[in-house]
Design a protein around this motif. Sequence first.
Motif, PDB file in Angstrom:
ATOM      1  N   PHE A   1      43.186  32.382  47.810  1.00  0.00           N
ATOM      2  CA  PHE A   1      42.848  33.087  48.829  1.00  0.00           C
ATOM      3  C   PHE A   1      42.654  32.520  50.047  1.00  0.00           C
TER       4      PHE A   1
ATOM      5  N   THR B   1      28.811  27.645  45.240  1.00  0.00           N
ATOM      6  CA  THR B   1      30.023  28.135  44.872  1.00  0.00           C
ATOM      7  C   THR B   1      29.690  29.521  43.930  1.00  0.00           C
TER       8      THR B   1
ATOM      9  N   HIS C   1      32.542  31.697  52.293  1.00  0.00           N
ATOM     10  CA  HIS C   1      33.509  30.466  52.140  1.00  0.00           C
ATOM     11  C   HIS C   1      35.019  31.034  51.857  1.00  0.00           C
TER      12      HIS C   1
HETATM   13  N1  PLP Z   1      34.929  34.864  41.472  1.00  0.00           N
HETATM   14  C1  PLP Z   1      36.367  35.341  41.913  1.00  0.00           C
HETATM   15  C2  PLP Z   1      36.524  36.878  41.784  1.00  0.00           C
HETATM   16  C3  PLP Z   1      37.069  34.336  42.369  1.00  0.00           C
HETATM   17  O1  PLP Z   1      38.316  34.838  42.882  1.00  0.00           O
HETATM   18  C4  PLP Z   1      36.798  33.004  42.216  1.00  0.00           C
HETATM   19  C5  PLP Z   1      37.793  31.950  42.967  1.00  0.00           C
HETATM   20  O2  PLP Z   1      38.700  32.478  43.634  1.00  0.00           O
HETATM   21  C6  PLP Z   1      35.496  32.771  41.805  1.00  0.00           C
HETATM   22  C7  PLP Z   1      34.464  33.641  41.518  1.00  0.00           C
HETATM   23  C8  PLP Z   1      35.102  31.405  42.010  1.00  0.00           C
HETATM   24  O3  PLP Z   1      34.865  30.788  43.270  1.00  0.00           O
HETATM   25  P1  PLP Z   1      34.165  29.482  43.429  1.00  0.00           P
HETATM   26  O4  PLP Z   1      35.235  28.439  43.716  1.00  0.00           O
HETATM   27  O5  PLP Z   1      33.415  29.692  44.703  1.00  0.00           O
HETATM   28  O6  PLP Z   1      33.192  28.979  42.317  1.00  0.00           O
END
Ligand code: PLP
Length: 494
Positions: free
Chosen positions: A99, A158, A311
């Motif tokens: 993304f 995250t 983020h």
């Molecule tokens: N959920 C979705 C739909 C995602 O696309 C992502 C990562 O691209 C995540 C969760 C995990 O994100 P993070 O890197 O903030 O843990």
Amino acid sequence: MRNAGEDALFGSNQAEVGDMTGEAFAAALERFSQWVVAFRGRVGELPVMSRVAPGEVSAALPVAAPLRGEPVEAWIADLDRLIVPALTHWNHPGFMAYFGITGSGPGILGELVTAALNVNGMVWKTSPALTELEQVVMGWYARAMGLPTSWFGMITDTASTSTLVALAAARERAWPGARENGLAGAPELVLYCSQEAHSSVDKAAIVLGLGARNVRHILSDDEFRMRPDVLREAIVADLAAGRRPMAVVATVGTTSATAVDPVPEIAECCAEHLLWLHVDAAYAGSAAVAPEFRWALAGCERADSLVANPHKWLFTPIDCSALFLARPADLASVFSLVPEYLRTDTGAAVNLMDYSFQLGRRFRALKLWFVFRAFGTEGIAARIRAHVELARRFASWVDRHPGLERLAPRHFSTVCFRVRGVGDESEDELGARNERVLAAVNATGEVFLSHTKLKGRTCLRIAIGNLATDEVRVRQAFDLVVEHAQLQPVQPGT
Ligand code: PLP
């Protein structure tokens, strides 16, 4: 004896211990601010994907820290010589993999102030403004997305952490006392999500002791959305087998195709079976700041918890994930544990350590606050809209080219597509050919796209989310795909 570099940092008359002098700090800050400004100006000219080989960076660095301090210019020289060339530049306008994201100007300034303040929001009194600004900014974010403003919001690092924390509360609801007694003697607790859900759901099941095999990846439909009928069947089958359904994770904006699960039907099913509903809107949640994308969050007001990541698509430097809870007491019932040394007498004040497993807490709200204040919600919506429009154009170019095809509907700023098969080319051969095209496109250093699989078919993905990405760059990505797939070039303007 001090060396000249140390003198410059610490002053020749200072005692042997202590931080940089104010003067040295001001000079270094000036130097680094020039460096950051110059970097932001030239990042678009650097190869977006790093070209170093594994181990190259570590081999170029000394095995031990220097015995004596080194001057700022030496740090900067190595930053330029060793670090920048070994980065894949997420802040590059050609970064359209996974993304696309932006470490925006206001967000970077927020990070700077956060480091300078260096406060830790363990409990309210360890920095009241950290706790209260976090609550206020989470309220702004929920309101901007059209979500219930009564929700409790909290920032984590995250989406993986946000989902883990939310599902810990779901586990406590499904098996009261899990916090105290663990899961010994419990029936198998089961978690449901779609085949397209992010792997962080499976990881949460591993960490929470549910077991990865107790995650049901529910079949998705032709547009990669969870099928509620199959969800219902799976719940009934698990109940009949003596297992205990625990929670459903619905995704708004899946990682591969950005599909939106049918949250209203899923919420209905959760209500019937008293299951926790967690919504993973890590990517697409922020799109709802533009009112025309609020449809994607329909039904989410019935969720027990929801994660959205500033983020990802809210121009905030990593890391910043927002976790919302309908009832914060659900989290506190799992995580509140107050040792004597952290006991406070601040009455009703929120102590954020009560809502997660972490104690220490960075002042992340500051950068998000700056982002909201710099762009305003209308400005954010305009930027989201611009990204969606770029993706719409890219999708239309794909649709018009006979040698390319789309593999998923485009809802937001991400397009899934591939080079079409020819003759009796097998699925595997076609997948390998698409991967070769992707590698060749990325090797140019101009753009960085990524790949995924949708229903077993390899596809290429372009995901726009950087504020510096414009139509010229997006068109360049398209033309590079056409060129490296050896397809008929397309006339400009088509
Ligand atoms: N959920 C979705 C739909 C995602 O696309 C992502 C990562 O691209 C995540 C969760 C995990 O994100 P993070 O890197 O903030 O843990």
